[in-house]
Design a protein around this motif. Structure first.
Motif, PDB file in Angstrom:
ATOM      1  N   ALA A 226       0.827  -1.209   0.000  1.00 27.38           N
ATOM      2  CA  ALA A 226       0.000   0.000   0.000  1.00 27.38           C
ATOM      3  C   ALA A 226       0.858   1.255   0.000  1.00 27.38           C
ATOM      4  CB  ALA A 226      -0.934  -0.008   1.209  1.00 27.38           C
ATOM      5  N   LEU A 227       0.387   2.298  -0.706  1.00 27.98           N
ATOM      6  CA  LEU A 227       1.105   3.567  -0.766  1.00 27.98           C
ATOM      7  C   LEU A 227       0.639   4.499   0.346  1.00 27.98           C
ATOM      8  CD1 LEU A 227       1.082   4.390  -4.591  1.00 27.98           C
ATOM      9  CD2 LEU A 227       2.895   3.303  -3.264  1.00 27.98           C
ATOM     10  N   LYS A 228       1.587   5.100   1.024  1.00 27.30           N
ATOM     11  CA  LYS A 228       1.281   6.027   2.107  1.00 27.30           C
ATOM     12  C   LYS A 228       1.764   7.416   1.728  1.00 27.30           C
ATOM     13  CE  LYS A 228       2.083   6.713   7.094  1.00 27.30           C
ATOM     14  NZ  LYS A 228       2.724   6.127   8.313  1.00 27.30           N
ATOM     15  N   TYR A 229       0.847   8.394   1.821  1.00 22.91           N
ATOM     16  CA  TYR A 229       1.176   9.777   1.507  1.00 22.91           C
ATOM     17  C   TYR A 229       1.043  10.632   2.762  1.00 22.91           C
ATOM     18  CZ  TYR A 229       0.847   8.726  -3.494  1.00 22.91           C
ATOM     19  OH  TYR A 229       1.042   8.201  -4.757  1.00 22.91           O
ATOM     20  N   ALA A 236       4.821   9.657  -2.429  1.00 27.36           N
ATOM     21  CA  ALA A 236       4.550   8.668  -1.385  1.00 27.36           C
ATOM     22  C   ALA A 236       5.803   8.442  -0.551  1.00 27.36           C
ATOM     23  CB  ALA A 236       4.092   7.355  -2.010  1.00 27.36           C
ATOM     24  N   VAL A 237       5.616   8.117   0.722  1.00 21.64           N
ATOM     25  CA  VAL A 237       6.759   7.879   1.609  1.00 21.64           C
ATOM     26  C   VAL A 237       6.937   6.396   1.903  1.00 21.64           C
ATOM     27  CG1 VAL A 237       6.542  10.144   2.675  1.00 21.64           C
ATOM     28  CG2 VAL A 237       5.359   8.185   3.701  1.00 21.64           C
ATOM     29  N   GLU A 238       5.990   5.598   1.479  1.00 19.14           N
ATOM     30  CA  GLU A 238       6.040   4.157   1.745  1.00 19.14           C
ATOM     31  C   GLU A 238       5.186   3.451   0.712  1.00 19.14           C
ATOM     32  OE1 GLU A 238       4.792   1.193   5.432  1.00 19.14           O
ATOM     33  OE2 GLU A 238       5.372   3.272   5.856  1.00 19.14           O
ATOM     34  N   GLY A 239       5.552   2.214   0.382  1.00 21.88           N
ATOM     35  CA  GLY A 239       4.774   1.424  -0.562  1.00 21.88           C
ATOM     36  C   GLY A 239       5.566   1.063  -1.801  1.00 21.88           C
ATOM     37  N   ILE A 240       5.044   0.109  -2.565  1.00 23.93           N
ATOM     38  CA  ILE A 240       5.713  -0.354  -3.784  1.00 23.93           C
ATOM     39  C   ILE A 240       4.699  -0.399  -4.922  1.00 23.93           C
ATOM     40  CG2 ILE A 240       6.996  -2.217  -4.894  1.00 23.93           C
ATOM     41  CD1 ILE A 240       7.933  -3.081  -2.119  1.00 23.93           C
ATOM     42  N   LYS A 241       5.021   0.289  -6.000  1.00 30.09           N
ATOM     43  CA  LYS A 241       4.173   0.316  -7.194  1.00 30.09           C
ATOM     44  C   LYS A 241       4.848  -0.479  -8.310  1.00 30.09           C
ATOM     45  CE  LYS A 241       1.969   4.119  -8.380  1.00 30.09           C
ATOM     46  NZ  LYS A 241       1.667   5.486  -8.893  1.00 30.09           N
ATOM     47  N   GLY A 258       8.662   4.998   5.070  1.00 33.43           N
ATOM     48  CA  GLY A 258       7.830   5.982   5.752  1.00 33.43           C
ATOM     49  C   GLY A 258       8.509   7.300   6.016  1.00 33.43           C
ATOM     50  N   THR A 259       9.817   7.373   5.768  1.00 31.80           N
ATOM     51  CA  THR A 259      10.564   8.606   5.982  1.00 31.80           C
ATOM     52  C   THR A 259      10.320   9.576   4.833  1.00 31.80           C
ATOM     53  OG1 THR A 259      12.303   7.353   7.104  1.00 31.80           O
ATOM     54  CG2 THR A 259      12.843   9.583   6.379  1.00 31.80           C
ATOM     55  N   CYS A 260      10.098  10.840   5.171  1.00 33.62           N
ATOM     56  CA  CYS A 260       9.829  11.870   4.159  1.00 33.62           C
ATOM     57  C   CYS A 260      11.157  12.381   3.611  1.00 33.62           C
ATOM     58  CB  CYS A 260       9.014  13.000   4.789  1.00 33.62           C
ATOM     59  SG  CYS A 260       8.449  14.249   3.621  1.00 33.62           S
TER      60      CYS A 260
END
Length: 278
Positions: A226-229, A236-241, A258-260
């Motif tokens: 899942a992508l986290k914004y 996005a700061v986390e996730g794989i597309k 999750g790091t910006c």
């Protein structure tokens, strides 16, 4: 946002066509999501305005406190449907940007019309907004198709969750007349924290998109994670597309832990490369 991939070397097997397709898909997706956001902001207003005079109105205009929608020359018209009530408002809201609408705070310029057919309040489970267009463009890209946004939250006490389905999506780049086709089914959740500045959006892993690029190649997009914004982070700061081009070439983008920090890892044919997005 994906201009950085031009720095990849030939041995990474990421071609110019690949970078163009990835960039195009990202831009088109963001434009359709922008429509969803404007739909939600816009339809939050009519139910209150409809009954503000003490009696139900038929057709009326409103203003919306959003820099994309409050420029001089933009006209927002609401026509309530039969049976519309303050608790369950329904009707049609049309945003007419005109032919020379002014840019928003980010420099985006819109023309034409967005038509939102709404049923229910934005944060009420089961409410829907169906968006269609009438010669609508953003930054010279004409968008078409039917976008259906549904509140799929179990209750009003939960973090709101929405499902956005795009059918017959078509993006025409007016600079050269080329066309990209798109279908998508995206579910996202607005996760609220004690500090609103720490709110974030979570794009469900089951979300998908597919279509055909301006260059005629087919593509499919899925998520391995899942992508986290987060607010103010841009990407996005986390996730794989994952991108699958012409059914054979797979490109993945890992947005991190999750790091910006605006850093990503791109993998093509088993070769990975860390890059910074500026």
């Amino acid at each position: 946002m994906f201009a950085f991939v031009f720095s990849c070397k030939d041995e990474d097997k990421l071609t110019l066509a690949d970078t163009q397709d990835i960039t195009e898909e990202a831009v088109t997706d963001s434009y359709y999501q922008d429509m969803d956001d404007m739909a939600g902001v816009s339809v939050s207003t009519p139910s209150d305005a409809q009954y503000s005079s003490g009696r139900e109105q038929t057709t009326y205009t409103i203003t919306v406190d959003d820099d994309r929608l409050d420029c001089a020359g933009i006209v927002i018209t609401v026509t309530p449907a039969a049976g519309s009530t303050a608790d369950v408002p329904k009707g049609v809201l049309t945003v007419d940007f005109g032919t020379t609408a002014c840019p928003d705070n980010k420099g985006n310029v819109r023309t034409g019309k967005l038509i939102f057919t709404y049923n229910g309040r934005r944060f009420q489970p089961g409410s829907t907004i169906v968006t269609t267009t009438d010669n609508y463009t953003i930054n010279g890209v004409k968008l078409e198709g039917v976008r259906t946004l549904t509140n799929v939250t179990g209750s009003t006490s939960e973090a709101p969750k929405f499902n956005a389905v795009l059918t017959n999506g078509k993006a025409t780049f007016t600079s050269d007349g080329t066309v990209a086709e798109r279908e998508s089914n995206i579910t996202w959740q607005w996760v609220r924290e004690a500090n609103p500045l720490e709110d974030y959006l979570l794009i469900d892993q089951a979300s998908t998109a597919s279509g055909k690029t301006r260059g005629g190649r087919t593509y499919a997009v899925s998520l391995s994670k899942a992508l986290k914004y987060k607010r103010f982070c841009g990407i996005a700061v986390e996730g794989i597309k994952k991108y699958l081009i012409d059914g054979s070439k797979e490109i993945t983008i890992d947005y991190g832990d999750g790091t910006c920090d605006k850093s990503v890892v791109i993998t093509v044919n088993g070769i990975s490369r860390s890059l910074s997005v500026n």
